[in-house]
Design an enzyme around this catalytic site. Structure first.
Site, PDB file in Angstrom:
ATOM      1  N   CYS A  30       0.784  -1.315   0.015  1.00 25.06           N
ATOM      2  CA  CYS A  30       0.026  -0.125  -0.186  1.00 25.06           C
ATOM      3  C   CYS A  30       0.800   1.116   0.192  1.00 25.06           C
ATOM      4  O   CYS A  30       0.366   2.277   0.066  1.00 25.06           O
ATOM      5  CB  CYS A  30      -0.969  -0.002   1.272  1.00 25.06           C
ATOM      6  N   LYS A  45      -7.920   0.128  10.809  1.00 24.38           N
ATOM      7  CA  LYS A  45      -7.921  -0.946   9.817  1.00 24.38           C
ATOM      8  C   LYS A  45      -7.088  -2.004  10.357  1.00 24.38           C
ATOM      9  O   LYS A  45      -5.754  -1.804  10.327  1.00 24.38           O
ATOM     10  CB  LYS A  45      -7.558  -0.385   8.478  1.00 24.38           C
ATOM     11  N   ARG A  78      -8.561  -9.753  -2.030  1.00 27.08           N
ATOM     12  CA  ARG A  78      -7.088  -9.596  -2.681  1.00 27.08           C
ATOM     13  C   ARG A  78      -7.021 -10.267  -3.893  1.00 27.08           C
ATOM     14  O   ARG A  78      -6.279 -10.060  -5.034  1.00 27.08           O
ATOM     15  CB  ARG A  78      -6.131  -9.998  -1.602  1.00 27.08           C
ATOM     16  N   GLU A 138      -5.489   5.643  17.031  1.00 29.88           N
ATOM     17  CA  GLU A 138      -5.836   5.877  15.241  1.00 29.88           C
ATOM     18  C   GLU A 138      -6.932   6.615  15.073  1.00 29.88           C
ATOM     19  O   GLU A 138      -6.875   7.853  14.261  1.00 29.88           O
ATOM     20  CB  GLU A 138      -5.792   4.582  14.833  1.00 29.88           C
ATOM     21  N   LYS A 167     -12.370  -1.563  10.332  1.00 27.39           N
ATOM     22  CA  LYS A 167     -12.651  -2.634   9.350  1.00 27.39           C
ATOM     23  C   LYS A 167     -11.614  -3.602  10.025  1.00 27.39           C
ATOM     24  O   LYS A 167     -10.516  -3.399  10.316  1.00 27.39           O
ATOM     25  CB  LYS A 167     -12.031  -2.013   8.046  1.00 27.39           C
ATOM     26  N   SER A 192     -14.684  -8.797   2.786  1.00 27.61           N
ATOM     27  CA  SER A 192     -14.969  -9.905   1.719  1.00 27.61           C
ATOM     28  C   SER A 192     -14.919 -11.147   2.527  1.00 27.61           C
ATOM     29  O   SER A 192     -15.740 -12.060   2.117  1.00 27.61           O
ATOM     30  CB  SER A 192     -13.818  -9.969   0.430  1.00 27.61           C
ATOM     31  N   TYR A 198     -21.012  -6.238   0.865  1.00 28.44           N
ATOM     32  CA  TYR A 198     -21.240  -6.593  -0.571  1.00 28.44           C
ATOM     33  C   TYR A 198     -22.772  -7.065  -0.616  1.00 28.44           C
ATOM     34  O   TYR A 198     -23.004  -7.535  -1.638  1.00 28.44           O
ATOM     35  CB  TYR A 198     -20.161  -7.816  -0.802  1.00 28.44           C
TER      36      TYR A 198
HETATM   37  C1  PBG Z   1      -6.669  -1.902  -0.063  1.00 30.91           C
HETATM   38  C2  PBG Z   1      -7.978  -2.575   0.528  1.00 30.91           C
HETATM   39  C3  PBG Z   1      -8.100  -3.873   1.080  1.00 30.91           C
HETATM   40  C4  PBG Z   1      -9.729  -3.904   1.246  1.00 30.91           C
HETATM   41  C5  PBG Z   1     -10.241  -2.763   1.243  1.00 30.91           C
HETATM   42  N1  PBG Z   1      -9.152  -1.955   0.775  1.00 30.91           N
HETATM   43  C6  PBG Z   1      -7.396  -4.957   1.297  1.00 30.91           C
HETATM   44  C7  PBG Z   1      -6.121  -4.823   1.921  1.00 30.91           C
HETATM   45  O1  PBG Z   1      -5.866  -4.042   2.753  1.00 30.91           O
HETATM   46  O2  PBG Z   1      -5.300  -6.051   1.872  1.00 30.91           O
HETATM   47  C8  PBG Z   1     -10.426  -5.237   1.882  1.00 30.91           C
HETATM   48  C9  PBG Z   1     -11.844  -5.173   1.634  1.00 30.91           C
HETATM   49  C10 PBG Z   1     -12.572  -6.604   1.743  1.00 30.91           C
HETATM   50  O3  PBG Z   1     -11.829  -7.401   2.159  1.00 30.91           O
HETATM   51  O4  PBG Z   1     -13.393  -6.714   1.485  1.00 30.91           O
HETATM   52  N2  PBG Z   1      -5.800  -1.548   0.950  1.00 30.91           N
END
Ligand code: PBG
Length: 330
Positions: free
Chosen positions: A130, A195, A205, A233, A248, A274, A313
């Site tokens: 990232c 996060k 991914r 944070e 998240k 996801s 989703y």
């Molecule tokens: C990108 C990002 C991710 C997700 C949202 N933005 C993946 C990660 O950090 O590896 C995950 C979303 C999901 O799993 O539904 N940084």
């Protein structure tokens, strides 16, 4: 008062009474639909580990967004899957990048749909991290400018909110400053503030082709064992100018959602990620549980914990169910 003078079951006796005393009501307005966008035309490629989800080319994306909007879902969040990647993730901030083009088309076709863009480099870098990689490490400060550039390019295309998901330090302030300098003081920042470094991102991914090619994300995403760190944070992101803060994933972090909701007065979002989606879909496919009920129970729990917004989703499926269930909800 104790039994038999009081009886909890009195208020559970009929659907009418249960509806009357229900504390949490899910509504389509609570939901944000994540969408994956790819190049090409007439593409609607199924994502294997996320049954019912697709990578869409822009033309097909419009149809998916229109359907969601028609179901009362106010917003979508876009994830780009670019044609080319490089060390600096240049296609993340290209004026004609996949997300920039998708935003323009969406805002033209559906001006009232709220368009949020995910701001990150991992789908666009050849190493899948990232941020910028230097000597095998993710360089925080060198990454900030590229994130800011990405956010500004999304705002130029017409994004209503930008959502940095990279977890670099200082990115909210850098993005806020860049947006303001470019005349986008009204574009809001939805910060992925807490996060976590989670196994539940696995299916995403594959869908976004964003898995790191070496190492992992533990040096920037949070340790699942920590709660106080989440509050720090969130505090930092708010001080830097976040308009909405996000936790998240959602399901394994309901305690964090609740604490953030109690301690701060900004809108709180939660990302039902996801892997959380995939678990329910997989068990449903196996016939091991009632997928629709598990979905509604999950989304209700996330809202009950304190989320004002849920990125999920499930959004169209849940909205359809709520509509068909009529007033009072499912
Ligand atoms: C990108 C990002 C991710 C997700 C949202 N933005 C993946 C990660 O950090 O590896 C995950 C979303 C999901 O799993 O539904 N940084």
């Amino acid at each position: 008062m104790l039994y038999p003078d009081t009886r909890g079951r009195r208020l559970r006796r009929s659907e009418g009474i249960r509806r009357m005393v229900r504390e949490t009501r899910l509504s389509p307005e609570d939901l944000v639909l994540p969408l994956f966008v790819v190049g090409g035309n007439d593409v609607r490629r199924p994502i294997e580990a996320m049954p019912g989800q697709f990578q869409f080319s822009i033309d097909r994306l419009l149809a998916a967004a229109r359907e969601a909007y028609g179901l009362g879902i106010p917003a979508v969040i876009l994830f780009g899957v670019p044609d080319r990647k490089d060390a600096l993730g240049t296609s993340a901030y290209a004026a004609d990048g996949i997300v920039q083009r998708a935003v323009r088309s969406l805002k033209e076709a559906l001006p009232d749909l709220v368009v949020i863009t995910d701001v990150c480099l991992c789908q666009y870098t050849d190493h899948g991290h990232c941020g910028i990689v230097e000597k095998g490490r993710i360089h925080n400060d060198a990454t900030l400018e590229l994130l800011a550039r990405t956010a500004v390019s999304h705002a130029k295309a017409g994004a209503d909110l930008v959502a940095p998901s990279d977890m670099m330090d200082g990115r909210v302030a850098e993005i806020r400053e860049a947006l303001d300098e470019n005349g986008f003081e009204e574009v809001a920042i939805l910060a992925y503030s807490a996060k976590y470094c989670s196994a539940f991102y696995g299916p995403f991914r594959t869908a976004a082709d964003s898995a790191p090619k070496f190492g992992d994300r533990r040096s920037y995403q949070m340790d699942p064992a920590n709660a106080l760190e989440a509050l720090r944070e969130v505090t930092m992101d708010i001080e830097e100018g976040a308009d909405i803060v996000m936790v998240k994933p959602a399901l394994a972090y309901l305690d964090i959602i609740q604490r953030v909701r109690q301690e701060f007065d900004l809108p709180v979002a939660a990302y039902n990620v996801s892997g959380e989606y995939a678990m329910i879909k997989a068990a449903e496919t196996m016939g091991w549980l009632d997928g629709k009920r598990a979905m509604m129970e999950t989304l209700t729990a996330i809202k009950r914990a304190g989320a004002d917004l849920i990125l999920t989703y499930f959004a169209p499926e849940a909205a359809r169910l709520l509509r068909d269930a009529g007033p009072g909800g499912a």
